[in-house]
Design a protein around this motif. Structure first.
Motif, PDB file in Angstrom:
ATOM      1  N   TRP A  75      15.764  -0.953  30.664  1.00 53.76           N
ATOM      2  CA  TRP A  75      15.117  -2.002  29.352  1.00 53.76           C
ATOM      3  C   TRP A  75      14.178  -0.808  28.892  1.00 53.76           C
ATOM      4  CZ3 TRP A  75      17.063  -5.933  27.334  1.00 53.76           C
ATOM      5  CH2 TRP A  75      17.950  -6.723  28.128  1.00 53.76           C
ATOM      6  N   TRP A  76      13.225  -0.264  29.668  1.00 54.68           N
ATOM      7  CA  TRP A  76      12.363   0.604  28.961  1.00 54.68           C
ATOM      8  C   TRP A  76      12.821   2.040  28.324  1.00 54.68           C
ATOM      9  CZ3 TRP A  76       7.358  -0.336  28.371  1.00 54.68           C
ATOM     10  CH2 TRP A  76       6.878  -1.105  29.288  1.00 54.68           C
ATOM     11  N   VAL A  77      13.973   2.453  29.041  1.00 57.15           N
ATOM     12  CA  VAL A  77      14.746   3.464  28.330  1.00 57.15           C
ATOM     13  C   VAL A  77      15.434   3.024  27.164  1.00 57.15           C
ATOM     14  CG1 VAL A  77      16.652   5.187  28.663  1.00 57.15           C
ATOM     15  CG2 VAL A  77      15.074   4.762  30.594  1.00 57.15           C
ATOM     16  N   ARG A  78      15.886   1.946  26.948  1.00 54.77           N
ATOM     17  CA  ARG A  78      16.642   1.476  26.001  1.00 54.77           C
ATOM     18  C   ARG A  78      15.475   1.107  24.900  1.00 54.77           C
ATOM     19  NH1 ARG A  78      20.111  -3.503  27.255  1.00 54.77           N
ATOM     20  NH2 ARG A  78      21.133  -1.735  28.428  1.00 54.77           N
ATOM     21  N   ALA A  79      14.457   0.589  25.212  1.00 60.32           N
ATOM     22  CA  ALA A  79      13.325   0.305  24.031  1.00 60.32           C
ATOM     23  C   ALA A  79      12.817   1.703  23.371  1.00 60.32           C
ATOM     24  CB  ALA A  79      12.031  -0.359  24.730  1.00 60.32           C
ATOM     25  N   ALA A  80      12.814   2.865  24.450  1.00 60.26           N
ATOM     26  CA  ALA A  80      12.353   3.935  23.694  1.00 60.26           C
ATOM     27  C   ALA A  80      13.306   4.652  22.867  1.00 60.26           C
ATOM     28  CB  ALA A  80      12.214   4.975  25.037  1.00 60.26           C
ATOM     29  N   LYS A  81      14.683   4.507  23.383  1.00 59.58           N
ATOM     30  CA  LYS A  81      15.756   5.019  22.283  1.00 59.58           C
ATOM     31  C   LYS A  81      15.744   4.114  21.218  1.00 59.58           C
ATOM     32  CE  LYS A  81      19.598   7.017  23.694  1.00 59.58           C
ATOM     33  NZ  LYS A  81      20.866   7.313  24.248  1.00 59.58           N
ATOM     34  N   GLU A  82      15.314   3.037  21.009  1.00 56.93           N
ATOM     35  CA  GLU A  82      15.392   2.218  19.840  1.00 56.93           C
ATOM     36  C   GLU A  82      14.374   2.663  18.841  1.00 56.93           C
ATOM     37  OE1 GLU A  82      16.164  -1.878  20.578  1.00 56.93           O
ATOM     38  OE2 GLU A  82      18.155  -1.379  21.413  1.00 56.93           O
ATOM     39  N   ALA A  83      13.350   2.797  19.618  1.00 56.65           N
ATOM     40  CA  ALA A  83      12.046   3.211  18.791  1.00 56.65           C
ATOM     41  C   ALA A  83      12.287   4.634  18.291  1.00 56.65           C
ATOM     42  CB  ALA A  83      10.562   3.064  19.818  1.00 56.65           C
ATOM     43  N   PHE A  84      12.838   5.384  18.800  1.00 57.48           N
ATOM     44  CA  PHE A  84      12.913   6.792  18.427  1.00 57.48           C
ATOM     45  C   PHE A  84      14.412   7.211  17.660  1.00 57.48           C
ATOM     46  CE2 PHE A  84       9.501   7.579  21.645  1.00 57.48           C
ATOM     47  CZ  PHE A  84       8.926   8.775  20.831  1.00 57.48           C
ATOM     48  N   GLN A  85      14.893   6.059  17.197  1.00 61.71           N
ATOM     49  CA  GLN A  85      16.006   6.320  16.874  1.00 61.71           C
ATOM     50  C   GLN A  85      16.293   7.155  15.472  1.00 61.71           C
ATOM     51  OE1 GLN A  85      17.973   2.423  15.635  1.00 61.71           O
ATOM     52  NE2 GLN A  85      19.597   2.912  17.307  1.00 61.71           N
ATOM     53  N   GLY A  86      17.016   7.923  15.486  1.00 58.04           N
ATOM     54  CA  GLY A  86      17.149   8.963  14.341  1.00 58.04           C
ATOM     55  C   GLY A  86      16.424  10.175  14.449  1.00 58.04           C
ATOM     56  N   GLU A  87      15.550  10.187  15.523  1.00 54.50           N
ATOM     57  CA  GLU A  87      14.596  11.344  15.723  1.00 54.50           C
ATOM     58  C   GLU A  87      15.244  11.773  17.049  1.00 54.50           C
ATOM     59  OE1 GLU A  87      10.471  10.808  15.049  1.00 54.50           O
ATOM     60  OE2 GLU A  87      11.166   8.725  14.605  1.00 54.50           O
ATOM     61  N   LYS A  88      14.473  12.954  17.305  1.00 58.31           N
ATOM     62  CA  LYS A  88      14.702  13.898  18.541  1.00 58.31           C
ATOM     63  C   LYS A  88      13.891  13.282  19.793  1.00 58.31           C
ATOM     64  CE  LYS A  88      12.817  18.258  19.333  1.00 58.31           C
ATOM     65  NZ  LYS A  88      12.211  17.968  20.921  1.00 58.31           N
ATOM     66  N   LEU A  89      14.672  12.817  20.535  1.00 61.13           N
ATOM     67  CA  LEU A  89      13.763  12.334  21.697  1.00 61.13           C
ATOM     68  C   LEU A  89      14.401  13.080  23.048  1.00 61.13           C
ATOM     69  CD1 LEU A  89      11.890  10.230  23.066  1.00 61.13           C
ATOM     70  CD2 LEU A  89      13.910   8.823  23.129  1.00 61.13           C
ATOM     71  N   ASP A  90      13.343  13.438  23.656  1.00 59.12           N
ATOM     72  CA  ASP A  90      13.658  14.311  24.983  1.00 59.12           C
ATOM     73  C   ASP A  90      13.188  13.507  26.211  1.00 59.12           C
ATOM     74  OD1 ASP A  90      14.709  16.926  24.079  1.00 59.12           O
ATOM     75  OD2 ASP A  90      12.852  17.120  23.288  1.00 59.12           O
ATOM     76  N   PHE A  91      14.281  13.352  27.241  1.00 57.76           N
ATOM     77  CA  PHE A  91      13.990  12.682  28.236  1.00 57.76           C
ATOM     78  C   PHE A  91      13.445  13.734  29.526  1.00 57.76           C
ATOM     79  CE2 PHE A  91      15.858   9.186  26.174  1.00 57.76           C
ATOM     80  CZ  PHE A  91      15.280   8.212  26.554  1.00 57.76           C
ATOM     81  N   LEU A  92      12.267  13.451  30.009  1.00 61.26           N
ATOM     82  CA  LEU A  92      11.752  14.424  31.082  1.00 61.26           C
ATOM     83  C   LEU A  92      11.880  13.697  32.320  1.00 61.26           C
ATOM     84  CD1 LEU A  92       8.644  15.892  29.323  1.00 61.26           C
ATOM     85  CD2 LEU A  92      10.911  16.577  29.207  1.00 61.26           C
ATOM     86  N   ILE A  93      12.145  14.132  33.388  1.00 63.21           N
ATOM     87  CA  ILE A  93      12.072  13.497  34.808  1.00 63.21           C
ATOM     88  C   ILE A  93      11.195  14.366  35.634  1.00 63.21           C
ATOM     89  CG2 ILE A  93      13.391  12.861  36.842  1.00 63.21           C
ATOM     90  CD1 ILE A  93      15.844  12.385  34.997  1.00 63.21           C
ATOM     91  N   LYS A  94      10.174  13.739  35.958  1.00 65.79           N
ATOM     92  CA  LYS A  94       9.313  14.631  36.770  1.00 65.79           C
ATOM     93  C   LYS A  94       9.038  13.861  38.223  1.00 65.79           C
ATOM     94  CE  LYS A  94       4.647  16.171  36.781  1.00 65.79           C
ATOM     95  NZ  LYS A  94       3.225  16.008  35.958  1.00 65.79           N
ATOM     96  N   GLY A  95       9.572  14.517  39.014  1.00 63.14           N
ATOM     97  CA  GLY A  95       9.806  13.924  40.669  1.00 63.14           C
ATOM     98  C   GLY A  95       8.936  14.813  41.596  1.00 63.14           C
ATOM     99  N   ASP A  96       8.527  14.045  42.508  1.00 62.27           N
ATOM    100  CA  ASP A  96       7.609  14.702  43.774  1.00 62.27           C
ATOM    101  C   ASP A  96       8.782  15.348  44.716  1.00 62.27           C
ATOM    102  OD1 ASP A  96       4.762  14.430  45.019  1.00 62.27           O
ATOM    103  OD2 ASP A  96       6.360  14.827  46.259  1.00 62.27           O
ATOM    104  N   GLY A  97       8.380  16.540  44.848  1.00 62.93           N
ATOM    105  CA  GLY A  97       9.510  17.091  45.844  1.00 62.93           C
ATOM    106  C   GLY A  97       9.764  16.409  46.897  1.00 62.93           C
TER     107      GLY A  97
END
Lengths: 214, 218
Positions: free
Chosen positions: B150-172
């Protein structure tokens, strides 16, 4: 002895009545300033984060339900790498065959897996197709040449080489990134990350038990 | 007869060049230091040989720490309206009943790491009392209640039509299922391209990549 002479009979004699204007030194004692300066340097050196984070791009395929949309790979040119507990790596070439007479399930670690990948790549290249008129092959060669690959002439020979990565639930994220990194280091162009199968989980479990990996 | 005298040497050293250099270094470090945003969740990213720069705005960062808790961060330095769009979207789709004042608070939360049910409580907590290290993280493992989706969906909708990068930052040290859960949430939203945040490592000598790089330099 070698001692610094202070005042005494050196220099001018100050006769009575000879008054001299007191010379004020232009020198400032900079010690406290230097102290403070170095204190600040130390502080900033410690707080500065020199290693800026970098990014590793990852493209994942969409789930396909239709069999005809699935990418087919040649058995003989596939290498399957599984990641297990305690930074252990397991691999097999082609199809998994574990019978009494044959067993191609092997264990390795992150140090040795590079050699395994390279050996397999060489093996695939040696058996690779040499049909230079194949459009896919032409495209592959062009891309490799554009990328500045010194080995671009062999690009379509390695075209069939596919590495399948299957992390199990005990593998750490670091293991996953490391193995993806290994793909970049060894210039493996085609690799896929897919869900591990139950048979493989069982085999890893057995190996872990016998090797005492916790 | 002239007597031989030792020349008097002053014990005072001229510190000016020393001070000059030290302040130059000081200036450099002051300029070079970029203070990290207050991250109270400790994440040590693994290393990789790739030296690509990380996008810092118009991006969404999904982080997970060593105990496999997932956090959601929106990076939009230039446009505050994105934060509002996302939280409004979440509020409507999840029926959270947040007030406008509460939604305004969302911008100040650097990392969101609570289930929807606790979101109201989080937004009512003053900024300085927020302790991300004690939060349970966003639920992602359960396929029926994958809130990260849901969070990802909300972000995608908010940034619709713009460049949006998804970063995954994980602990090793985090386990693979956490990463798989994050990938799954992205995949369900048809987001198939993303960046993994790593720290830079040297290229091993003599490897194929090393040879390729050497060839490129020639």
């Amino acid at each position: 002895m070698a001692s610094i002479e202070e005042g005494g009979d050196s220099g001018h004699k100050k006769g009575p009545g000879v008054k001299k204007a007191k010379k004020l030194s232009t020198r400032v004692d900079m010690t406290p300033m230097v102290d403070l300066g170095f204190l600040l340097i130390t502080f900033f050196v410690f707080t500065a984060t020199m290693s800026s984070p970098t990014a590793l791009d990852l493209n994942m395929p969409k789930d396909v339900n239709d069999d005809k949309d699935k990418t087919e790979v040649k058995q003989s040119s596939t290498l399957t790498i599984m990641l297990g507990k305690g930074n252990q790596v397991y691999y097999y070439e082609g199809m998994l065959e574990v019978t009494e007479s044959k067993n191609n399930f092997k264990s390795s670690n992150f140090k040795d897996i590079r050699k395994v990948i390279l050996d397999k790549k060489k093996d695939v290249i040696s058996r690779g197709k040499t049909d230079l008129t194949d459009p896919q092959c032409i495209a592959e060669r062009k891309q490799a040449e554009k990328d500045g690959d010194p080995d671009w002439e062999n690009a379509c020979l390695a075209m069939d080489f596919v590495v399948v990565i299957k992390p199990d639930k005990d593998a750490t994220y670091k293991n996953v990134v490391d193995i993806l990194d290994e793909m970049t280091i060894n210039q493996v162009k085609r690799y896929a990350m897919i869900k591990i199968e139950d048979v493989e989980v069982e085999l890893i479990k057995k190996t872990e038990e016998s090797a005492g990996i916790k | 007869m002239p007597s031989v005298k030792m020349p008097r040497k002053s014990t005072v050293v001229d510190m000016t060049p020393f001070v000059d250099v030290s302040f130059l270094i000081l200036t450099f470090f002051i300029m070079a230091t970029k203070f990290k945003p207050p991250e109270s969740v400790d994440i040590k990213t693994p290393g990789s040989v790739l030296s690509q720069e990380l996008p810092t705005h118009n991006a969404v960062m999904i982080s997970f720490d060593s105990s496999n808790r997932v956090f959601f961060t929106v990076l939009s330095e230039k446009d505050d309206s994105k934060y509002e769009a996302i939280i409004t979207n979440i509020n409507t789709t999840q029926n959270l009943g947040l007030s406008d004042a509460e939604m305004k608070q969302f911008k100040k939360v650097y990392m969101t790491g609570v289930p929807f049910a606790n979101l109201k409580e989080l937004l009512n907590t003053p900024e300085k009392d927020q302790k991300p290290s004690e939060w349970p993280g966003i639920p992602y493992a359960d396929s029926t209640n994958n809130q990260l989706e849901w969070w990802v969906r909300a972000a995608k909708e908010a940034f619709q039509g713009e460049k949006l990068d998804f970063l995954i930052k994980g602990d090793g040290h985090s386990k693979y299922p956490a990463f798989a859960g994050v990938m799954d949430a992205l995949k369900k939203n048809d987001q198939l391209k993303y960046h993994l945040v790593t720290s830079l490592e040297g290229i091993p000598n003599g490897s194929e990549l090393d040879r390729l790089e050497a060839r490129k330099k020639q």
